[in-house]
Design an enzyme around this catalytic site. Structure first.
Site, short mmCIF file in Angstrom:
data_model
loop_
_atom_site.label_atom_id
_atom_site.label_comp_id
_atom_site.label_asym_id
_atom_site.label_seq_id
_atom_site.Cartn_x
_atom_site.Cartn_y
_atom_site.Cartn_z
N GLY A 20 0.80 -1.24 0.00
CA GLY A 20 0.00 0.00 0.00
C GLY A 20 0.82 1.28 0.00
N ASP A 64 5.81 -5.34 15.25
CA ASP A 64 4.48 -4.80 15.52
C ASP A 64 4.72 -3.44 16.16
OD1 ASP A 64 2.09 -3.97 16.59
OD2 ASP A 64 1.52 -5.95 17.33
N VAL A 65 4.40 -2.37 15.42
CA VAL A 65 4.77 -1.03 15.90
C VAL A 65 3.91 -0.54 17.07
CG1 VAL A 65 5.91 -0.28 13.78
CG2 VAL A 65 3.45 0.09 14.03
N TYR A 156 -11.56 5.50 14.91
CA TYR A 156 -10.54 5.81 13.90
C TYR A 156 -10.30 7.32 13.85
CZ TYR A 156 -8.20 5.95 9.37
OH TYR A 156 -7.29 6.15 8.36
N LYS A 160 -6.87 9.42 14.53
CA LYS A 160 -6.29 10.24 13.46
C LYS A 160 -6.19 11.71 13.85
CE LYS A 160 -4.80 7.27 11.24
NZ LYS A 160 -3.44 7.23 10.67
N PRO A 186 -3.80 11.27 3.77
CA PRO A 186 -4.29 10.77 2.48
C PRO A 186 -5.82 10.78 2.44
CG PRO A 186 -3.21 9.01 3.74
CD PRO A 186 -3.39 10.18 4.64
N LEU A 188 -9.11 8.31 0.91
CA LEU A 188 -9.32 6.88 0.72
C LEU A 188 -8.50 6.47 -0.51
CD1 LEU A 188 -11.10 4.61 1.91
CD2 LEU A 188 -12.75 5.12 0.14
P1 ADP Z 1 -2.78 1.56 3.66
O1 ADP Z 1 -1.58 1.50 2.76
O2 ADP Z 1 -4.02 2.08 3.00
O3 ADP Z 1 -2.50 2.23 4.99
P2 ADP Z 1 -2.65 -1.37 3.92
O4 ADP Z 1 -3.46 -2.19 4.87
O5 ADP Z 1 -2.66 -1.78 2.47
O6 ADP Z 1 -3.20 0.09 4.09
O7 ADP Z 1 -1.14 -1.28 4.41
C1 ADP Z 1 -0.84 -1.04 5.77
C2 ADP Z 1 0.44 -1.75 6.15
O8 ADP Z 1 0.65 -1.51 7.55
C3 ADP Z 1 0.35 -3.28 5.97
O9 ADP Z 1 1.50 -3.75 5.29
C4 ADP Z 1 0.28 -3.80 7.40
O10 ADP Z 1 0.89 -5.08 7.58
C5 ADP Z 1 1.03 -2.72 8.17
N1 ADP Z 1 0.66 -2.73 9.58
C6 ADP Z 1 -0.60 -2.74 10.11
N2 ADP Z 1 -0.54 -2.83 11.45
C7 ADP Z 1 0.77 -2.87 11.79
C8 ADP Z 1 1.48 -2.99 13.01
N3 ADP Z 1 0.84 -3.06 14.17
N4 ADP Z 1 2.84 -3.00 12.97
C9 ADP Z 1 3.50 -2.94 11.79
N5 ADP Z 1 2.89 -2.82 10.60
C10 ADP Z 1 1.55 -2.80 10.60
#
Ligand code: ADP
Length: 249
Positions: A20, A64-65, A156, A160, A186, A188
């Site tokens: 993404g 996991d952030v 959400y 945000k 951004p 949607l």
């Molecule tokens: P967008 O690009 O629209 O924000 P996506 O779901 O396509 O949405 O991409 C979001 C990315 O963030 C994904 O690769 C997902 O694995 C990552 N992500 C979501 N939660 C966490 C987290 N807790 N720690 C690390 N990465 C995360």
């Protein structure tokens, strides 16, 4: 087309870089010369392959952030590898629709942890390495949906709005170290994550509510974030920029 090498020598840490928007940012900043550290829940295989294919170097990290132990480990790994970090883009986030009747405390906490706590935790993890370089750019992703009329987004939207407040406050604390902090929102955007939770009608409705009547693409964020993370933006801090086709105004 040759892209100006505005980011040569910069180490850019990008969360949620596995797909993404985060993936587009990783490729976009690397194309400008940055060395990218791509952080995601799972090893960002595709992003690393795309970086390599384009002739760029970088590092993929699994974390996991929303977890303080894992983000601290990311910070230590970056210091070990590079000795400094210059750019942090806090992009990782989740966006489930949940009506208030179904919104329980666990869901609320999870959204806050992933969308808001994560930005604080990554800043804490990376700031020492950023101060070591004496120059820094922090960009926190927010969203144009802070002004939406769609139901099911109270948690959400709270997270945000938090991203904006955190960015404004942090800008004051880190300015003496040559570090700027800005929030970017951004619209949607057509990403795998958005496709998972939004029906096609919702995508059409959002595009119609923008001045520019097409859905966002991950690449739409690259120019704004490249500018904010460059030398040129040295006097821009504490701001929120919606790169959203003119939705939020
Ligand atoms: P967008 O690009 O629209 O924000 P996506 O779901 O396509 O949405 O991409 C979001 C990315 O963030 C994904 O690769 C997902 O694995 C990552 N992500 C979501 N939660 C966490 C987290 N807790 N720690 C690390 N990465 C995360």
């Amino acid at each position: 087309m040759s892209v100006p090498q505005t980011h040569t020598g910069r180490v850019a840490v990008i969360t949620g870089a596995g797909r993404g928007i985060g993936q587009a940012l990783a490729l976009g900043l690397a194309a400008r010369g940055a060395t990218v550290v791509a952080v995601d829940l799972h090893y960002p295989e595709e992003t690393m392959a795309l970086l390599t294919a384009a002739g760029h170097t970088g590092m993929g990290l699994v974390a996991d952030v929303s977890d303080p132990v894992q983000t601290a480990a990311v910070g230590m790994r970056i210091t070990q590898e590079f000795g400094h970090a210059d750019i942090l883009v806090n992009n990782a986030g989740v966006f489930p629709f949940v009506d208030i009747d179904d919104l329980d405390y666990d869901i609320w906490r999870r959204i806050m942890a992933v969308n808001l706590d994560s930005q604080f935790l990554m800043v804490k993890a990376v700031l020492p390495a950023m101060k070591a370089g004496g120059w820094g750019r922090i960009i926190n992703l927010t969203s144009n949906s802070i002004v939406t009329n769609a139901p099911g987004l109270s948690h959400y939207m709270a997270s945000k709005m938090g991203n904006i407040g955190f960015s404004r406050g942090l800008a004051n604390d880190v300015a003496p170290f040559g570090i700027t902090v800005n929030a970017v929102g951004p619209t949607l955007t057509i990403t795998p994550g958005v496709r998972e939770v939004h029906p096609p009608e919702a995508l059409v409705a959002v595009a119609q509510a923008q001045a520019i009547k097409r859905n966002g693409r991950p690449e739409d964020l690259v120019g704004t974030i490249a500018f904010l993370s460059s030398d040129d933006a040295a006097f821009v801090t504490g701001q929120t920029i919606m790169a959203d086709g003119g939705y939020a105004r």
